[in-house]
Design an enzyme around this catalytic site. Structure first.
Site, PDB file in Angstrom:
ATOM      1  N   SER A  15      38.783   0.218   0.684  1.00 31.78           N
ATOM      2  CA  SER A  15      37.809  -0.031   0.578  1.00 31.78           C
ATOM      3  C   SER A  15      37.198   0.316   2.560  1.00 31.78           C
ATOM      4  CB  SER A  15      37.167  -2.137   1.084  1.00 31.78           C
ATOM      5  OG  SER A  15      38.392  -2.738   2.173  1.00 31.78           O
ATOM      6  N   ARG A  68      63.135   9.332   2.789  1.00 29.35           N
ATOM      7  CA  ARG A  68      62.102   8.416   3.482  1.00 29.35           C
ATOM      8  C   ARG A  68      61.578   9.975   4.298  1.00 29.35           C
ATOM      9  NH1 ARG A  68      59.784   4.083   3.694  1.00 29.35           N
ATOM     10  NH2 ARG A  68      60.899   2.609   3.980  1.00 29.35           N
ATOM     11  N   LEU A  96      56.937   4.514   8.237  1.00 27.23           N
ATOM     12  CA  LEU A  96      56.467   5.878   8.673  1.00 27.23           C
ATOM     13  C   LEU A  96      57.879   6.304  10.141  1.00 27.23           C
ATOM     14  CD1 LEU A  96      52.928   7.202   8.849  1.00 27.23           C
ATOM     15  CD2 LEU A  96      54.848   7.799   7.023  1.00 27.23           C
ATOM     16  N   ASN A 110      45.773   3.208  12.768  1.00 26.47           N
ATOM     17  CA  ASN A 110      46.080   2.034  11.858  1.00 26.47           C
ATOM     18  C   ASN A 110      45.081   1.464  11.648  1.00 26.47           C
ATOM     19  OD1 ASN A 110      47.357   1.450   9.814  1.00 26.47           O
ATOM     20  ND2 ASN A 110      48.527  -0.052  10.495  1.00 26.47           N
ATOM     21  N   HIS A 112      44.696  -3.159  11.461  1.00 26.05           N
ATOM     22  CA  HIS A 112      46.029  -4.216  11.301  1.00 26.05           C
ATOM     23  C   HIS A 112      44.982  -5.221  10.654  1.00 26.05           C
ATOM     24  CE1 HIS A 112      49.463  -5.826  10.736  1.00 26.05           C
ATOM     25  NE2 HIS A 112      48.675  -6.975  11.734  1.00 26.05           N
TER      26      HIS A 112
HETATM   27  C1  GRF Z   1      43.535  -3.561   5.271  1.00 23.51           C
HETATM   28  O1  GRF Z   1      43.277  -5.444   5.603  1.00 23.51           O
HETATM   29  C2  GRF Z   1      43.496  -3.852   6.144  1.00 23.51           C
HETATM   30  O2  GRF Z   1      43.998  -3.824   7.773  1.00 23.51           O
HETATM   31  C3  GRF Z   1      45.420  -3.603   5.878  1.00 23.51           C
HETATM   32  O3  GRF Z   1      45.566  -3.140   4.450  1.00 23.51           O
HETATM   33  C4  GRF Z   1      44.224  -3.722   3.429  1.00 23.51           C
HETATM   34  C5  GRF Z   1      43.381  -2.354   3.450  1.00 23.51           C
HETATM   35  O4  GRF Z   1      42.541  -2.620   2.444  1.00 23.51           O
HETATM   36  N1  GRF Z   1      45.906  -2.516   6.813  1.00 23.51           N
HETATM   37  P1  GRF Z   1      41.821  -1.747   2.182  1.00 23.51           P
HETATM   38  O5  GRF Z   1      42.444  -1.287   0.815  1.00 23.51           O
HETATM   39  O6  GRF Z   1      40.899  -0.909   3.337  1.00 23.51           O
HETATM   40  O7  GRF Z   1      40.447  -2.201   1.276  1.00 23.51           O
END
Ligand code: GRF
Length: 216
Positions: A15, A68, A96, A110, A112
């Site tokens: 999303s 990895r 990573l 990223n 979070h």
């Molecule tokens: C989100 O909550 C993001 O913050 C976290 O993983 C989730 C990913 O959701 N790192 P989506 O795949 O972007 O819907």
């Protein structure tokens, strides 16, 4: 100025990826999404990227086992083949190595789902509820070798409401994620962000309070 070429790395529903793809369609947005890569062939986000006409690639980590470095070299080859400038991790569930992080130093973001440095790691919504936090939210940050620890570009806060369930809180935070990730990518792609001593400066100034999008 040429638009920055962005790859989004996903493992799941995507999303945030969709939010970035939508933002990049806007005229004048300084970045274009040139590639979506998933480490999981079953990630639902892959179909959503294809529907949006974005090239996709799967670099499945499973055949590499514990290697990895070999997985990341395969990933790096895809990114180089698409002449990627900036990498956005969006629900990408692989840790990573420092080698890979170094390749993208200052060019990998990223998102979070917590107000870092609070609640690094997994299950952030459950942990925020358990801790009795009054406020929760999301953070876009540069990726450094230590997990969920890089310089913060944008944060968005939401209130925790009485009686909140994990799902209700997650949905409230997700709406903020979809707003701040495109905003952070815009700032980076426009070259307006510098990092000084682990702190992001925007146009040379510390993160403005206005970068926090409080919701009531
Ligand atoms: C989100 O909550 C993001 O913050 C976290 O993983 C989730 C990913 O959701 N790192 P989506 O795949 O972007 O819907």
């Amino acid at each position: 100025m040429a638009r920055k070429r962005v790859a989004i790395l996903i493992s799941g529903r995507g999303s945030n990826m969709v939010a970035l793809i939508e933002a990049a369609k806007e005229p004048g947005y300084p970045a274009e999404i040139v590639l979506v890569v998933s480490n999981d062939p079953a990630a639902a986000g892959l179909a959503r990227a294809q529907e949006a006409g974005i090239p996709t690639a799967v670099v499945d980590h499973t055949p590499f086992g514990k290697d990895r470095a070999a997985f990341e070299h395969a990933l790096q080859r895809e990114l180089e083949a698409h002449r990627v400038d900036i990498v956005c991790l969006a629900g990408f569930m692989r840790l990573l190595t420092p080698w890979f992080v170094r390749q993208w130093d200052g060019r990998m973001l990223n998102i979070h789902p917590a107000l870092l440095p609070a609640f690094k790691g997994l299950d952030t919504h459950r942990r925020a509820l358990e801790a009795g936090a009054a406020e929760h939210g999301a953070t876009v940050h540069f990726v450094v070798p230590e997990m969920d620890a890089g310089p913060i570009v944008v944060q968005g806060a939401v209130p925790v409401r009485p009686g909140d369930t994990e799902e209700a809180l997650a949905a409230r935070v997700l709406a903020v994620e979809h707003r701040i990730y495109p905003q952070a990518l815009r700032l980076i792609a426009e070259g307006r962000v510098t990092v000084d001593g682990g702190i992001c400066l925007i146009d040379g100034k510390p993160l403005p309070a206005a970068a926090k999008h409080k919701q009531t």
